[in-house]
Design a protein around this motif. Structure first.
Motif, PDB file in Angstrom:
ATOM      1  N   PRO A 190     -10.747  -3.610  -8.710  1.00  0.00           N
ATOM      2  CA  PRO A 190      -9.771  -3.958  -7.669  1.00  0.00           C
ATOM      3  C   PRO A 190      -8.590  -2.993  -7.646  1.00  0.00           C
ATOM      4  O   PRO A 190      -7.891  -2.867  -8.651  1.00  0.00           O
ATOM      5  N   PRO A 191      -8.368  -2.295  -6.541  1.00  0.00           N
ATOM      6  CA  PRO A 191      -7.219  -1.399  -6.448  1.00  0.00           C
ATOM      7  C   PRO A 191      -5.927  -2.201  -6.310  1.00  0.00           C
ATOM      8  O   PRO A 191      -5.941  -3.314  -5.782  1.00  0.00           O
ATOM      9  N   SER A 192      -4.838  -1.647  -6.798  1.00  0.00           N
ATOM     10  CA  SER A 192      -3.551  -2.317  -6.605  1.00  0.00           C
ATOM     11  C   SER A 192      -2.528  -1.316  -6.070  1.00  0.00           C
ATOM     12  O   SER A 192      -2.704  -0.100  -6.195  1.00  0.00           O
ATOM     13  N   PHE A 193      -1.506  -1.856  -5.462  1.00  0.00           N
ATOM     14  CA  PHE A 193      -0.432  -1.039  -4.889  1.00  0.00           C
ATOM     15  C   PHE A 193       0.899  -1.591  -5.386  1.00  0.00           C
ATOM     16  O   PHE A 193       1.035  -2.805  -5.563  1.00  0.00           O
ATOM     17  N   ASP A 194       1.851  -0.689  -5.596  1.00  0.00           N
ATOM     18  CA  ASP A 194       3.196  -1.193  -5.869  1.00  0.00           C
ATOM     19  C   ASP A 194       4.012  -1.087  -4.582  1.00  0.00           C
ATOM     20  O   ASP A 194       3.593  -0.425  -3.632  1.00  0.00           O
TER      21      ASP A 194
END
Ligand code: ATP
Ligand code: ATP
Ligand code: MG
Ligand code: MG
Ligand code: MG
Length: 258
Positions: A127-131
């Motif tokens: 799962p990719p995440s973003f800040d």
């Protein structure tokens, strides 16, 4: 008994802190992929610019604009996107943490949902995440300077990365390519591309050179479709690869930041 409960609830709530963004200022939410250097390697993105990965980012930005009507403009490059909320937005009473978290989570889940549309033959491995962060800009001029800064950054990075990956693909190691490019100016990099690789930098795809803008056209400059179908109404959200450093873009689209 009930009184005690009420006092306790108040006491617990008193630890909450307000984080309201200044009224009557442009709110910019910038999101950025976490460790996308690695993510792009694991998912074998084409270097320096994977077109489908950029198309996926742009598609998520369109979905964000469809969902959050207060967003008037957005600009994206690489693994980042900046979303501009209108000056007078009342979104979540301008609470920074709520606005940031809802946009970043919506964008992340759209990215996962749309993955297979852009990479039908590539499995999403994790799962990719973003800040995300929020910044207020008190005037339209400063907001435009912010957006110009992101596009300048796009240009500088893209030029460096284009040279770097051409050198690597031609047999240099990554550290050799890095030291080869150390301290070179824009003109020298353009010459290197022409001389060694026969690439005219300015003829690269416009999306790589300038990044992408997604925005709403409203008022006079909007084109009403003849048959007014639902699909067509959605097209008031525009994707473009315009030069947003020059004033002319804002003059041609006066309704975006009005
Ligand atoms: P951080 O978590 O600090 O943001 P990061 O690894 O995501 O670290 P960035 O500075 O955000 O670092 O850079 C994003 C990296 O993702 C780029 O350096 C590039 O390697 C890769 N990347 C992102 N989008 C693409 C794309 N469309 N094609 C190829 N590579 C990409
Ligand atoms: P907001 O966006 O303001 O949070 P909301 O609709 O999410 O609005 P909440 O107060 O967060 O409202 O309440 C979550 C609602 O989601 C619950 O009222 C319930 O209807 C539903 N819900 C959440 N989890 C479950 C669950 N496991 N089973 C059934 N319903 C659930
Ligand atoms: Mg980051
Ligand atoms: Mg990143
Ligand atoms: Mg980045």
């Amino acid at each position: 008994d009930n009184e005690i409960k009420k006092i306790k609830a108040e006491y617990v709530r008193s630890f909450l802190f307000e984080n309201k963004l200044m009224p009557s200022t442009w709110i910019v939410i910038r999101i950025d992929g976490c460790h996308f250097h690695r993510f792009s390697e694991v998912h074998e993105f084409e270097k320096p610019n994977d077109r489908q990965a950029l198309n996926l980012m742009n598609s998520c930005a369109v979905a964000v604009l469809e969902e959050f009507k207060d967003i008037v403009f957005s600009y994206g490059v690489s693994d980042e996107y900046s979303f501009v909320l209108s000056k007078d937005s009342k979104c979540y009473q301008r609470q920074a943490s709520q606005i940031v978290s809802v946009i970043v989570s919506f964008f992340s889940s759209a990215y996962v949902m749309k993955w297979k549309d852009f990479f039908p033959f590539k499995e999403l491995k994790y799962p990719p995440s973003f800040d995300g962060r929020a910044v207020c800009y008190p005037s339209t001029e400063i907001l435009q300077d912010y957006l110009a800064w992101r596009q300048v950054d796009c240009h500088i990075n893209n030029q460096y990365n284009t040279c770097f990956w051409m050198l690597v693909k031609s047999g240099k190691s990554k550290s050799e390519a890095q030291s080869y490019l150390k301290g070179t100016q824009t003109r020298e990099k353009n010459e290197l591309l022409i001389r060694q690789f026969n690439i005219d930098y300015n003829t690269l795809p416009i999306m790589f050179l300038r990044g992408s803008s997604v925005f709403r056209i409203k008022g006079e400059d909007s084109v009403m479709p003849e048959d007014g179908t639902f699909e067509e109404v959605k097209q008031e959200i525009i994707l473009s690869h315009s030069n947003i450093i020059e004033d002319s873009f804002w003059k041609e689209h006066p309704s975006i930041l009005c």
